[in-house]
Design an enzyme around this catalytic site. Structure first.
Site, PDB file in Angstrom:
ATOM      1  N   CYS A  86     -24.051 -22.207 -15.435  1.00  0.00           N
ATOM      2  CA  CYS A  86     -22.935 -21.812 -14.585  1.00  0.00           C
ATOM      3  C   CYS A  86     -23.118 -22.355 -13.173  1.00  0.00           C
ATOM      4  CB  CYS A  86     -22.833 -20.288 -14.548  1.00  0.00           C
ATOM      5  SG  CYS A  86     -21.649 -19.655 -13.358  1.00  0.00           S
ATOM      6  N   CYS A 106     -24.526 -14.138 -11.868  1.00  0.00           N
ATOM      7  CA  CYS A 106     -25.486 -15.227 -11.658  1.00  0.00           C
ATOM      8  C   CYS A 106     -26.664 -15.009 -12.592  1.00  0.00           C
ATOM      9  CB  CYS A 106     -25.970 -15.262 -10.209  1.00  0.00           C
ATOM     10  SG  CYS A 106     -27.227 -16.530  -9.908  1.00  0.00           S
ATOM     11  N   GLU A 129     -20.553 -28.247 -16.059  1.00  0.00           N
ATOM     12  CA  GLU A 129     -20.440 -27.610 -14.751  1.00  0.00           C
ATOM     13  C   GLU A 129     -21.645 -28.072 -13.930  1.00  0.00           C
ATOM     14  OE1 GLU A 129     -19.906 -23.419 -14.666  1.00  0.00           O
ATOM     15  OE2 GLU A 129     -18.392 -23.402 -16.255  1.00  0.00           O
ATOM     16  N   ASP A 184     -24.677 -17.724 -21.623  1.00  0.00           N
ATOM     17  CA  ASP A 184     -23.671 -18.775 -21.478  1.00  0.00           C
ATOM     18  C   ASP A 184     -23.950 -19.879 -22.490  1.00  0.00           C
ATOM     19  OD1 ASP A 184     -22.427 -17.487 -19.362  1.00  0.00           O
ATOM     20  OD2 ASP A 184     -23.662 -18.486 -17.859  1.00  0.00           O
ATOM     21  N   TYR A 204     -10.690 -25.852 -14.999  1.00  0.00           N
ATOM     22  CA  TYR A 204     -11.776 -25.002 -15.483  1.00  0.00           C
ATOM     23  C   TYR A 204     -11.549 -24.580 -16.926  1.00  0.00           C
ATOM     24  CZ  TYR A 204     -14.797 -20.893 -15.881  1.00  0.00           C
ATOM     25  OH  TYR A 204     -15.719 -19.972 -16.306  1.00  0.00           O
ATOM     26  N   CYS A 247     -42.958 -26.171 -10.584  1.00  0.00           N
ATOM     27  CA  CYS A 247     -42.985 -27.611 -10.801  1.00  0.00           C
ATOM     28  C   CYS A 247     -44.124 -28.217  -9.987  1.00  0.00           C
ATOM     29  CB  CYS A 247     -41.644 -28.214 -10.386  1.00  0.00           C
ATOM     30  SG  CYS A 247     -41.414 -29.921 -10.888  1.00  0.00           S
ATOM     31  N   TYR A 292     -22.559 -26.081 -20.235  1.00  0.00           N
ATOM     32  CA  TYR A 292     -23.716 -25.437 -19.604  1.00  0.00           C
ATOM     33  C   TYR A 292     -25.007 -26.228 -19.821  1.00  0.00           C
ATOM     34  CZ  TYR A 292     -20.486 -21.488 -19.398  1.00  0.00           C
ATOM     35  OH  TYR A 292     -19.402 -20.681 -19.152  1.00  0.00           O
TER      36      TYR A 292
END
Length: 231
Positions: free
Chosen positions: A55, A201, A98, A133, A86, A210, A138
């Site tokens: 998202c 979210c 997205e 999602d 959308y 990382c 996605y």
């Protein structure tokens, strides 16, 4: 942001929606948080990066918080349909992801650092899914704007895979491809989580740093791991 039944698959370009010749909606001029334009052209000293990590609401917020980022936008990229809406992207019939469009000053933040933030803040091991999602829009993707970006993204992906493997996680599914046309999303998507602080979210630190990351853990929106979702 949409839970789809069945197993998603990328649509064939030959049967993708035809789209239109221009935007069918108004695109805002100014970033609600940073105060800079979200539309090109951008100042010559800046560079553009494009990241798809689920998202775009949460993805965009992650990047606008970083020092050196000049502007961001929610956008559609990597697909076939010109100027999609959308609803069309969510149908899976445009091929778009997205994405968060990130315009940054390379003297203040490197592309390598942006890629590290990208990998740390979603689950790159699930294709066409981030949490609940599900859909091709996605997918995890880095859409590069220069050959140098492609080289850096590939090196960081390799390094991050080693960290994930050590931690017992699966293979990275992130695509690295040259960027094509980018279409800015509708006004209500732009800086959505600034306008709606308690909005949806599912992004946050995934628990695996990382190797080249510079983002401090207290700078990410959430420390809840997003790794371990269903493949």
């Amino acid at each position: 942001m949409g839970l789809f039944g069945g197993t998603p698959s990328m649509i064939d370009e030959r049967v993708a929606l035809k789209g239109r010749a221009d935007y069918g909606y108004a695109v805002p001029d100014t970033h609600e948080v940073l105060g800079n334009p979200i539309k090109p052209p951008y100042p010559d000293n800046l560079e553009v990066a494009v990241f798809g990590m689920g998202c775009f609401w949460g993805a965009e917020r992650i990047f606008w918080q970083l020092d050196g980022v000049w502007t961001t936008a929610a956008a559609y990229a990597g697909g076939y349909t010109p100027y999609p809406t959308y609803e069309e992207v969510c149908s899976g019939r445009t091929g778009h992801a997205e994405v968060a469009l990130v315009v940054y000053d390379p003297k203040q933040i490197t592309f390598e650092a942006l890629v590290a933030v990208f990998f740390e803040n979603h689950n790159p091991t699930t294709r066409y899914q981030q949490g609940n999602d599900v859909g091709t829009q996605y997918r995890s993707t880095i859409l590069t704007t220069t050959p140098e970006q492609a080289e850096v993204a590939d090196k960081v992906r390799t390094a991050y895979q080693a960290r994930l493997t050590e931690a017992g996680h699966g293979e990275i599914t992130t695509d690295i491809e040259p960027v094509g046309p980018i279409y800015l999303a509708e006004d209500y998507h732009q800086q959505y989580l600034f306008k709606n602080p308690n909005g949806y979210c599912n992004h946050g630190f995934n628990g695996i740093a990382c190797p080249v990351g510079i983002l401090a853990q207290d700078e990410v929106p959430s420390q809840q791991s997003v790794l371990g979702n269903t493949d």
